[in-house]
Design a protein around this motif. Structure first.
Motif, PDB file in Angstrom:
ATOM      1  N   PHE A  32       0.823  -1.212   0.000  1.00 17.16           N
ATOM      2  CA  PHE A  32       0.000   0.000   0.000  1.00 17.16           C
ATOM      3  C   PHE A  32       0.856   1.262   0.000  1.00 17.16           C
ATOM      4  N   GLN A  33       2.111   1.136   0.433  1.00 21.39           N
ATOM      5  CA  GLN A  33       2.996   2.295   0.446  1.00 21.39           C
ATOM      6  C   GLN A  33       3.233   2.838  -0.965  1.00 21.39           C
ATOM      7  N   GLN A  34       3.012   2.003  -1.982  1.00 17.86           N
ATOM      8  CA  GLN A  34       3.295   2.393  -3.362  1.00 17.86           C
ATOM      9  C   GLN A  34       2.200   3.268  -3.970  1.00 17.86           C
ATOM     10  N   PHE A  35       1.080   3.428  -3.261  1.00 21.19           N
ATOM     11  CA  PHE A  35      -0.091   4.085  -3.835  1.00 21.19           C
ATOM     12  C   PHE A  35      -0.666   5.134  -2.887  1.00 21.19           C
ATOM     13  N   GLU A  36      -1.607   5.911  -3.409  1.00 25.65           N
ATOM     14  CA  GLU A  36      -2.400   6.824  -2.597  1.00 25.65           C
ATOM     15  C   GLU A  36      -3.874   6.501  -2.822  1.00 25.65           C
ATOM     16  N   ASN A  78       5.498  10.378  -4.829  1.00 29.43           N
ATOM     17  CA  ASN A  78       6.767  10.461  -4.114  1.00 29.43           C
ATOM     18  C   ASN A  78       7.656   9.240  -4.374  1.00 29.43           C
ATOM     19  N   LEU A  79       7.045   8.161  -4.863  1.00 26.33           N
ATOM     20  CA  LEU A  79       7.786   6.920  -5.095  1.00 26.33           C
ATOM     21  C   LEU A  79       7.904   6.560  -6.563  1.00 26.33           C
ATOM     22  N   HIS A  80       7.052   7.161  -7.404  1.00 25.96           N
ATOM     23  CA  HIS A  80       7.025   6.790  -8.817  1.00 25.96           C
ATOM     24  C   HIS A  80       7.112   8.040  -9.684  1.00 25.96           C
ATOM     25  N   GLU A  81       8.089   8.065 -10.558  1.00 26.29           N
ATOM     26  CA  GLU A  81       8.271   9.187 -11.464  1.00 26.29           C
ATOM     27  C   GLU A  81       7.132   9.242 -12.469  1.00 26.29           C
ATOM     28  N   ASN A  82       6.663  10.442 -12.764  1.00 26.46           N
ATOM     29  CA  ASN A  82       5.556  10.590 -13.698  1.00 26.46           C
ATOM     30  C   ASN A  82       6.005  10.254 -15.130  1.00 26.46           C
ATOM     31  N   TYR A 106      -2.992   8.014 -20.285  1.00 26.81           N
ATOM     32  CA  TYR A 106      -2.951   8.732 -19.022  1.00 26.81           C
ATOM     33  C   TYR A 106      -1.523   8.798 -18.508  1.00 26.81           C
ATOM     34  N   GLN A 107      -1.327   9.642 -17.489  1.00 25.66           N
ATOM     35  CA  GLN A 107      -0.038   9.784 -16.833  1.00 25.66           C
ATOM     36  C   GLN A 107      -0.049   9.024 -15.503  1.00 25.66           C
ATOM     37  N   LEU A 108       1.129   8.613 -15.069  1.00 20.99           N
ATOM     38  CA  LEU A 108       1.230   7.764 -13.881  1.00 20.99           C
ATOM     39  C   LEU A 108       0.714   8.472 -12.622  1.00 20.99           C
ATOM     40  N   HIS A 109       0.755   9.807 -12.592  1.00 19.32           N
ATOM     41  CA  HIS A 109       0.311  10.543 -11.409  1.00 19.32           C
ATOM     42  C   HIS A 109      -1.165  10.925 -11.457  1.00 19.32           C
TER      43      HIS A 109
END
Length: 264
Positions: free
Chosen positions: A140-144, A171-175, A219-222
């Protein structure tokens, strides 16, 4: 190792390391396994004109945080549709299986728009993004996630089901531009629909998972997405549920159904 680096490793190696930070109980997060297999499928088909139509995943056994091998076999390659099977191997055994159909878009006189309307959730800025804590699974730390309706897991709720907003943690994954494999990794982050009915923290895990893609994946990762789950039936240690996923403009992206093993 980032998600992009993991996918790159799949492109270059027969055996790949499972990165740290994705555990979900005694196995890695199911969405990561599904995303890895989808990336292998995309590499094998290697045809940008064919879009993912439908995929199903069976989580055969727990995948440990160590090396795995991915194998892919094209079962049939027709004029419009290609069907492929991908497997994750670990300890000389199959641990996860993905079956997917990719197809080219075709002209048709048949058009039906009878899909479920997107829920009218408040903007994410008006909701509380779930805090990262030691109780939630490591993955779950990988997501919001921002809850918008329904009760939280393990609150002894009289009713199942919930919905809200979700995305990769910026904060963990580059867009970057999202791939189909990214979507498969993201879609499985929500817990089973029956979890609010749990009185205490007990296991529940996906057994089978089927996803039908409806709309665009540009879509974008963010980017934020909407989610809503509905439980059809739960009894004798298993539940069956379906969920819809929309983008921030209320366009339907995917519908999925899963069978869940329940240990409560």
């Amino acid at each position: 190792m980032s998600l992009a680096q993991l996918f790159k490793s799949i492109e270059q190696n027969e055996w790949v390391d499972i990165p740290q930070g994705w555990l979900q109980g005694r196995t890695i997060y199911g969405g990561l396994a599904a995303g890895m297999m989808m990336h292998k499928a995309l590499l094998t088909i290697n045809d940008p004109s064919k879009q993912l139509l439908n995929t199903s995943v069976t989580f055969v056994g727990p995948v440990q945080e160590s090396k795995v091998k991915l194998t892919a076999e094209i079962l049939r390659q027709g004029k419009s549709v290609t069907t492929i099977e991908v497997r994750i191997w670990q300890d000389n055994a199959v641990q996860s299986i993905l079956l997917a159909s990719f197809g080219t878009l075709r002209e048709s006189t048949i058009q039906v728009s009878n899909e479920t309307a997107a829920p009218d959730y408040p903007p994410v800025e008006q909701l509380n993004v779930l805090p990262k804590n030691a109780i939630a699974p490591q993955c779950f730390q990988q997501f919001e996630l921002a809850w918008a309706e329904g009760n939280y897991p393990c609150t002894a709720s009289k009713k199942p089901d919930f919905g809200g907003w979700f995305r990769f943690d910026p904060n963990l994954h580059e867009n970057r531009e999202m791939s189909t494999a990214d979507f498969m990794t993201l879609f499985d982050v929500w817990p089973p629909g029956v979890l609010p009915m749990f009185k205490t923290f007990l296991p529940a895990s996906s057994l089978t998972w089927q996803v039908t893609f409806i709309g665009s994946t540009q879509y974008q990762l963010h980017d934020w997405f909407k989610y809503k789950v509905v439980t059809d039936h739960a009894e004798n240690g298993y539940s069956t549920e379906y969920a819809h996923i929309w983008d921030s403009n209320n366009r339907l992206i995917a519908i999925y159904r899963q069978t869940v093993t329940v240990f409560a």
